[in-house]
Enzyme design. Structure first.
Site, short mmCIF file in Angstrom:
data_model
loop_
_atom_site.label_atom_id
_atom_site.label_comp_id
_atom_site.label_asym_id
_atom_site.label_seq_id
_atom_site.Cartn_x
_atom_site.Cartn_y
_atom_site.Cartn_z
N ILE A 1 101.45 -74.31 -39.70
CA ILE A 1 102.02 -73.79 -38.84
C ILE A 1 101.26 -72.96 -37.71
O ILE A 1 100.67 -71.97 -38.31
CB ILE A 1 103.45 -72.97 -39.37
CG1 ILE A 1 104.28 -73.99 -40.06
CG2 ILE A 1 104.25 -72.39 -38.16
CD1 ILE A 1 105.49 -73.62 -40.51
N ALA B 1 98.12 -68.54 -37.18
CA ALA B 1 98.79 -69.70 -37.78
C ALA B 1 98.70 -69.61 -39.19
O ALA B 1 98.10 -68.33 -39.67
CB ALA B 1 97.88 -70.78 -37.49
N LYS B 2 99.06 -70.04 -40.04
CA LYS B 2 99.08 -70.11 -41.59
C LYS B 2 99.54 -71.56 -42.05
O LYS B 2 100.06 -72.19 -41.43
CB LYS B 2 100.21 -69.11 -41.96
CG LYS B 2 99.90 -68.51 -43.33
CD LYS B 2 99.13 -67.42 -43.16
CE LYS B 2 98.82 -66.75 -44.66
NZ LYS B 2 97.97 -65.34 -44.24
N GLY B 3 99.03 -71.80 -43.15
CA GLY B 3 99.12 -73.04 -44.09
C GLY B 3 99.31 -72.87 -45.31
O GLY B 3 99.14 -71.67 -46.06
N ASP C 1 93.56 -67.59 -48.50
CA ASP C 1 94.77 -66.51 -48.63
C ASP C 1 95.24 -66.63 -50.23
O ASP C 1 94.20 -67.13 -51.08
CB ASP C 1 95.90 -67.21 -47.84
CG ASP C 1 97.07 -65.79 -47.80
OD1 ASP C 1 96.80 -64.66 -47.08
OD2 ASP C 1 98.11 -66.18 -48.03
#
Ligand code: NAD
Length: 417
Positions: free
Chosen positions: A63, A108-110, A149
């Protein structure tokens, strides 16, 4: 151990903090909607051949929340509870974090919904490669740069870089948090924990607290928690409790952190470390200590346990560890909460150093990395503390205000609105 309101949207919770900042800044509805809404969301399914020959399909997400200030930047999480709403919340936190520490990235992050502790190395490798292939069209050194992460590490980043490079040619700058031998930055492993300690140092000065001998309880003993524990000694603090997913340990006279790191490497957990008593993750949150550092998962301090937190300061090393209700309770009780967007930004700051080193094909030494990190974290903390003093607001509100102001300003300059 998670909050009692697991059904509440994490994205909505983060936006409670965003909305408060937007109100104070007088942002109109349209501008507010633009800043709040993710620019792009991708969900993929990831079929993986398991070691036993069966095929399992995992859900993956990337995202991209906001790219006004630069390429999207944010980690990839492997966790059984990773889902679209959580990743959306974390992607927005990245937008505010990169703005707050003034590095030229968006947010962003996934994530992949999986339990990495139950997958073999071969399964993790295959899963990471297929996930990378499925989101590869969104990535790019000036588009979107992932990092590790929760549940991922430098090995995961090496696999991602390799999978991307198979298509595009050798591209180290496509991810950060890589092994140093593959273009990673020295000091990246410890960067988030080091940043946590720098922010704790500045907070202690402002509170008139002597960190020497201060008792620190840390939930989570992974990349962030273990380095925070190791570096906290530089301030003279005493780590009295730590935990991992299996439970916690406590000794009010202090824990030998370097010995614990060795023990954990062999035992696979901190539990059972000689000279400590066993506690639960819930008990750790309520322990008698001066500094409480949640460094594992989100929403571990909620309205049910916030009234029982005994620490003077909660230093949010994890992302979103305190719900908005708990935040209000802690503030009313005079417990200082130093927010995630400031506290754990050290990781993305050194990721920024790694990215620039890759682009210039250059390598910094540890002294330079830590000095530059110290400068940026101290500057960010001071800007927040000045706003706290000026507007008589909390550190969280000050952090969000500064960040939202900056992203709104750049959006105007770029002519989006
Ligand atoms: P990690 O996977 O290296 O370590 C996580 C730790 O939390 C482990 O000790 C694990 O056992 C423990 N844990 C997992 N589930 C738990 C549970 N249900 N209860 C208690 N403990 C649990 O992850 P990390 O990279 O250290 O990330 C920790 C937090 O810090 C996350 O919120 C992450 O988003 C945030 N963060 C990480 C970085 C980074 O550079 N790695 C940067 C910024 C923020």
């Amino acid at each position: 151990m998670t909050s009692t309101n697991e059904n509440v949207s994490a994205f909505d919770e983060v936006n409670v903090f965003f909305d408060r900042a937007a109100d104070r800044l007088g942002l109109g509805d349209g501008r507010r909607e633009m800043l709040r809404t993710p620019w792009r969301e991708l969900q993929v399914s990831i079929p993986v051949r398991m070691d036993d020959g069966t095929i399992k399909v995992f859900a993956g997400y990337r995202i991209q929340h906001n790219g006004a200030r630069g390429p999207y930047k944010g980690g990839i999480r492997y966790h059984p509870e990773a889902n679209q709403d959580e990743i959306r919340a974390l992607s927005s936190l990245m937008t505010w974090k990169t703005a707050l520490v003034e590095i030229p990235f968006g947010g962003a992050k996934g994530g992949v919904q999986c339990d990495p502790t139950q997958l073999s190395e071969g399964e993790l490798n295959r899963l990471t490669r297929r996930f990378t292939a499925n989101i590869e069209h969104l990535l790019g050194v000036s588009r979107d740069i992932p990092a590790p992460d929760l549940g991922t590490n430098s090995q995961t980043m090496a696999w991602m870089m390799d999978a991307y490079s198979q298509i595009h040619g050798h591209t180290p700058a496509i991810v950060t948090g890589k092994p140093v031998e593959l273009g990673g930055s020295v000091g990246r492993d410890s960067a988030t924990g080091r940043g946590v300690v720098y922010v704790t140092r500045e907070t202690a000065v402002d509170l008139g607290m002597d960190p020497t001998g201060a008792r620190v309880a840390i939930q989570g003993f992974g990349q962030v928690g273990s380095w925070t524990a190791r570096i906290a000694g530089e301030l003279g603090c005493m780590v009295t409790a730590v935990s991992d997913v299996q439970g916690g340990i406590h000794n009010d006279r202090g824990i030998d952190v370097e010995q614990l790191v060795k023990y954990q490497a062999e035992a696979g957990t901190v539990v059972g470390f000689p000279g400590t008593e066993r506690i639960t993750n819930e008990e750790l949150i309520e322990l008698d200590c001066e500094i409480l550092v949640p460094a594992a998962i989100d929403r571990v301090i909620h309205q049910d346990n916030a009234p029982r937190v005994k620490a003077m300061v909660v230093v949010e090393a994890a992302n979103h560890p305190v719900t908005p209700e708990a935040d209000d309770i802690l503030n009313d009780r005079g417990v200082k909460v130093i927010p995630d967007v400031l506290v754990n930004a050290g990781g993305v700051v050194v990721s920024y150093f790694e990215w620039t080193q890759n682009l210039y094909q250059h390598q910094w030494d540890m002294t330079r990395v830590n000095d530059e990190l110290n400068k940026i974290m101290t500057r960010a903390y001071r800007s927040v503390a000045d706003r706290v003093a000026r507007d008589k607001i909390t550190h969280r509100d000050a952090s969000f205000q500064i960040a939202v102001e900056r992203v709104a300003h750049v959006s105007r300059l770029r002519g989006f609105i």
